[in-house]
Design a protein around this motif. Structure first.
Motif, PDB file in Angstrom:
ATOM      1  N   SER A  24      28.060  15.275 -14.673  1.00 16.59           N
ATOM      2  CA  SER A  24      29.352  15.957 -14.744  1.00 16.59           C
ATOM      3  C   SER A  24      30.073  15.905 -13.403  1.00 16.59           C
ATOM      4  O   SER A  24      29.484  15.612 -12.362  1.00 16.59           O
ATOM      5  CB  SER A  24      29.129  17.418 -15.150  1.00 16.59           C
ATOM      6  OG  SER A  24      30.300  18.180 -14.986  1.00 16.59           O
ATOM      7  N   ASN A  25      31.378  16.178 -13.451  1.00 13.97           N
ATOM      8  CA  ASN A  25      32.163  16.304 -12.219  1.00 13.97           C
ATOM      9  C   ASN A  25      32.365  17.756 -11.828  1.00 13.97           C
ATOM     10  O   ASN A  25      33.020  18.057 -10.831  1.00 13.97           O
ATOM     11  CB  ASN A  25      33.539  15.639 -12.393  1.00 13.97           C
ATOM     12  CG  ASN A  25      33.446  14.127 -12.478  1.00 13.97           C
ATOM     13  OD1 ASN A  25      32.644  13.515 -11.772  1.00 13.97           O
ATOM     14  ND2 ASN A  25      34.251  13.535 -13.340  1.00 13.97           N
ATOM     15  N   LYS A  26      31.806  18.671 -12.610  1.00 18.38           N
ATOM     16  CA  LYS A  26      31.985  20.088 -12.344  1.00 18.38           C
ATOM     17  C   LYS A  26      31.236  20.496 -11.080  1.00 18.38           C
ATOM     18  O   LYS A  26      30.204  19.903 -10.743  1.00 18.38           O
ATOM     19  CB  LYS A  26      31.476  20.909 -13.532  1.00 18.38           C
ATOM     20  CG  LYS A  26      32.276  20.711 -14.807  1.00 18.38           C
ATOM     21  CD  LYS A  26      31.701  21.543 -15.943  1.00 18.38           C
ATOM     22  CE  LYS A  26      32.498  21.343 -17.226  1.00 18.38           C
ATOM     23  NZ  LYS A  26      31.932  22.141 -18.355  1.00 18.38           N
ATOM     24  N   PRO A  27      31.726  21.501 -10.360  1.00 15.78           N
ATOM     25  CA  PRO A  27      31.031  21.978  -9.163  1.00 15.78           C
ATOM     26  C   PRO A  27      29.591  22.376  -9.488  1.00 15.78           C
ATOM     27  O   PRO A  27      29.320  22.936 -10.553  1.00 15.78           O
ATOM     28  CB  PRO A  27      31.854  23.199  -8.741  1.00 15.78           C
ATOM     29  CG  PRO A  27      33.211  22.961  -9.318  1.00 15.78           C
ATOM     30  CD  PRO A  27      32.974  22.260 -10.620  1.00 15.78           C
ATOM     31  N   THR A  28      28.678  22.058  -8.602  1.00 18.48           N
ATOM     32  CA  THR A  28      27.278  22.386  -8.807  1.00 18.48           C
ATOM     33  C   THR A  28      26.584  22.565  -7.467  1.00 18.48           C
ATOM     34  O   THR A  28      26.982  21.956  -6.467  1.00 18.48           O
ATOM     35  CB  THR A  28      26.561  21.281  -9.619  1.00 18.48           C
ATOM     36  OG1 THR A  28      25.175  21.612  -9.761  1.00 18.48           O
ATOM     37  CG2 THR A  28      26.659  19.929  -8.918  1.00 18.48           C
ATOM     38  N   LYS A  29      25.554  23.395  -7.449  1.00 22.17           N
ATOM     39  CA  LYS A  29      24.734  23.546  -6.250  1.00 22.17           C
ATOM     40  C   LYS A  29      23.570  22.556  -6.254  1.00 22.17           C
ATOM     41  O   LYS A  29      22.813  22.469  -5.290  1.00 22.17           O
ATOM     42  CB  LYS A  29      24.214  24.980  -6.157  1.00 22.17           C
ATOM     43  CG  LYS A  29      25.328  25.991  -5.923  1.00 22.17           C
ATOM     44  CD  LYS A  29      24.793  27.401  -5.798  1.00 22.17           C
ATOM     45  CE  LYS A  29      25.935  28.383  -5.549  1.00 22.17           C
ATOM     46  NZ  LYS A  29      25.447  29.789  -5.437  1.00 22.17           N
ATOM     47  N   LEU A  30      23.438  21.823  -7.347  1.00 16.05           N
ATOM     48  CA  LEU A  30      22.454  20.746  -7.426  1.00 16.05           C
ATOM     49  C   LEU A  30      22.823  19.661  -6.411  1.00 16.05           C
ATOM     50  O   LEU A  30      24.013  19.433  -6.146  1.00 16.05           O
ATOM     51  CB  LEU A  30      22.473  20.171  -8.843  1.00 16.05           C
ATOM     52  CG  LEU A  30      21.329  19.246  -9.278  1.00 16.05           C
ATOM     53  CD1 LEU A  30      20.063  20.051  -9.497  1.00 16.05           C
ATOM     54  CD2 LEU A  30      21.718  18.520 -10.560  1.00 16.05           C
ATOM     55  N   GLN A  31      21.831  18.975  -5.867  1.00 21.47           N
ATOM     56  CA  GLN A  31      22.089  17.909  -4.899  1.00 21.47           C
ATOM     57  C   GLN A  31      22.489  16.623  -5.622  1.00 21.47           C
ATOM     58  O   GLN A  31      21.813  15.590  -5.558  1.00 21.47           O
ATOM     59  CB  GLN A  31      20.844  17.689  -4.034  1.00 21.47           C
ATOM     60  CG  GLN A  31      20.440  18.888  -3.213  1.00 21.47           C
ATOM     61  CD  GLN A  31      21.491  19.250  -2.195  1.00 21.47           C
ATOM     62  OE1 GLN A  31      21.930  18.405  -1.418  1.00 21.47           O
ATOM     63  NE2 GLN A  31      21.895  20.512  -2.178  1.00 21.47           N
ATOM     64  N   ARG A  32      23.618  16.682  -6.334  1.00 19.31           N
ATOM     65  CA  ARG A  32      24.014  15.605  -7.242  1.00 19.31           C
ATOM     66  C   ARG A  32      24.228  14.269  -6.525  1.00 19.31           C
ATOM     67  O   ARG A  32      23.742  13.231  -6.982  1.00 19.31           O
ATOM     68  CB  ARG A  32      25.289  16.004  -7.996  1.00 19.31           C
ATOM     69  CG  ARG A  32      25.773  14.954  -8.993  1.00 19.31           C
ATOM     70  CD  ARG A  32      26.793  15.553  -9.943  1.00 19.31           C
ATOM     71  NE  ARG A  32      27.898  16.178  -9.234  1.00 19.31           N
ATOM     72  CZ  ARG A  32      28.632  17.180  -9.752  1.00 19.31           C
ATOM     73  NH1 ARG A  32      28.359  17.650 -10.953  1.00 19.31           N
ATOM     74  NH2 ARG A  32      29.628  17.697  -9.063  1.00 19.31           N
ATOM     75  N   THR A  33      24.930  14.280  -5.408  1.00 20.98           N
ATOM     76  CA  THR A  33      25.203  13.032  -4.698  1.00 20.98           C
ATOM     77  C   THR A  33      23.914  12.348  -4.264  1.00 20.98           C
ATOM     78  O   THR A  33      23.745  11.130  -4.428  1.00 20.98           O
ATOM     79  CB  THR A  33      26.094  13.292  -3.473  1.00 20.98           C
ATOM     80  OG1 THR A  33      27.326  13.882  -3.907  1.00 20.98           O
ATOM     81  CG2 THR A  33      26.389  12.000  -2.738  1.00 20.98           C
ATOM     82  N   LYS A  34      22.985  13.115  -3.732  1.00 23.69           N
ATOM     83  CA  LYS A  34      21.701  12.551  -3.296  1.00 23.69           C
ATOM     84  C   LYS A  34      20.897  12.059  -4.484  1.00 23.69           C
ATOM     85  O   LYS A  34      20.252  11.003  -4.425  1.00 23.69           O
ATOM     86  CB  LYS A  34      20.903  13.602  -2.521  1.00 23.69           C
ATOM     87  CG  LYS A  34      21.500  13.971  -1.177  1.00 23.69           C
ATOM     88  CD  LYS A  34      20.615  14.975  -0.460  1.00 23.69           C
ATOM     89  CE  LYS A  34      21.212  15.386   0.880  1.00 23.69           C
ATOM     90  NZ  LYS A  34      20.368  16.400   1.570  1.00 23.69           N
ATOM     91  N   ILE A  35      20.923  12.822  -5.596  1.00 26.05           N
ATOM     92  CA  ILE A  35      20.168  12.432  -6.792  1.00 26.05           C
ATOM     93  C   ILE A  35      20.658  11.080  -7.292  1.00 26.05           C
ATOM     94  O   ILE A  35      19.857  10.175  -7.563  1.00 26.05           O
ATOM     95  CB  ILE A  35      20.328  13.491  -7.898  1.00 26.05           C
ATOM     96  CG1 ILE A  35      19.700  14.813  -7.470  1.00 26.05           C
ATOM     97  CG2 ILE A  35      19.701  13.009  -9.217  1.00 26.05           C
ATOM     98  CD1 ILE A  35      20.126  16.002  -8.316  1.00 26.05           C
TER      99      ILE A  35
END
Length: 200
Positions: free
Chosen positions: A160-171
């Protein structure tokens, strides 16, 4: 007797556990939500999250414990009053959740198996495999046909493009990009060797 390693600052870990005697940990939707709220309070100040999944009677988390310096640097953001060992933060999470479940369902005693299980992740291939394994848990347990259909995991936040505290970019960088991440999650695979290592 099985012994468990301590959680060291700066390292990646697979944290997982199940309900005592296979009891369900999450009985209602509000239980998942409450666990995640407690997770934000107790774990986000001391760890980065790379994957998570909450099943009925067990859960999986993939985290990187922040360095001591990182925790100190951001302590004002989280209002950390005292630096405690990382394993104690997880213990506080599980204790707080147990108390809420015991109160809500008029039960007593432990809810989780003790001690909680943890495995050090020491290479990127292992980390990649674990991310997919965690996301495919609901599929392997028959709750859905693809990870995107299951609401209580990090897969939807990854895509998703929604804000998240998950480390999405690194993942996503571990898989190359978003499209490769999705491609890697198109097909299920056999995780028997991994589960044998994890003693699940």
């Amino acid at each position: 007797m099985q012994t468990f390693q301590s959680l060291e600052y700066g390292n990646y870990y697979h944290i997982y556990n199940r309900g005592i005697n296979d009891e369900n940990l999450f009985k209602e939707t509000r239980n998942h939500e409450h666990f995640l709220n407690l997770y934000s309070k107790h774990i986000e100040p001391i760890a980065e999250t790379y994957a998570w999944c909450l099943l009925k009677n067990h859960f999986h988390l993939l985290v990187r414990i922040k360095t001591f310096e990182e925790i100190m640097l951001h302590q004002q953001d989280y209002e950390i009053k005292k630096i405690i060992p990382p394993h104690q933060s997880f213990g506080n999470l599980f204790n707080a959740y147990t108390k809420s479940i015991n109160k809500s369902f008029n039960r007593h005693g432990s809810l989780f198996e003790r001690p909680f299980k943890r495995k050090l992740i020491d290479n990127e291939t292992y980390l990649q495999t674990l991310i997919k394994y965690i996301h495919y848990n609901p599929v392997n347990h028959g709750f859905c046909e693809h990870p995107i259909q299951y609401p209580w995991s990090s897969y939807q936040s990854c895509t998703s493009n929604k804000p998240t505290k998950l480390q999405r970019t690194k993942i996503l960088s571990f898989f190359g990009d978003l499209e490769n991440f999705k491609d890697c999650h198109k097909q299920s695979e056999c995780f028997i060797t991994l589960e044998s290592y994890l003693e699940i």
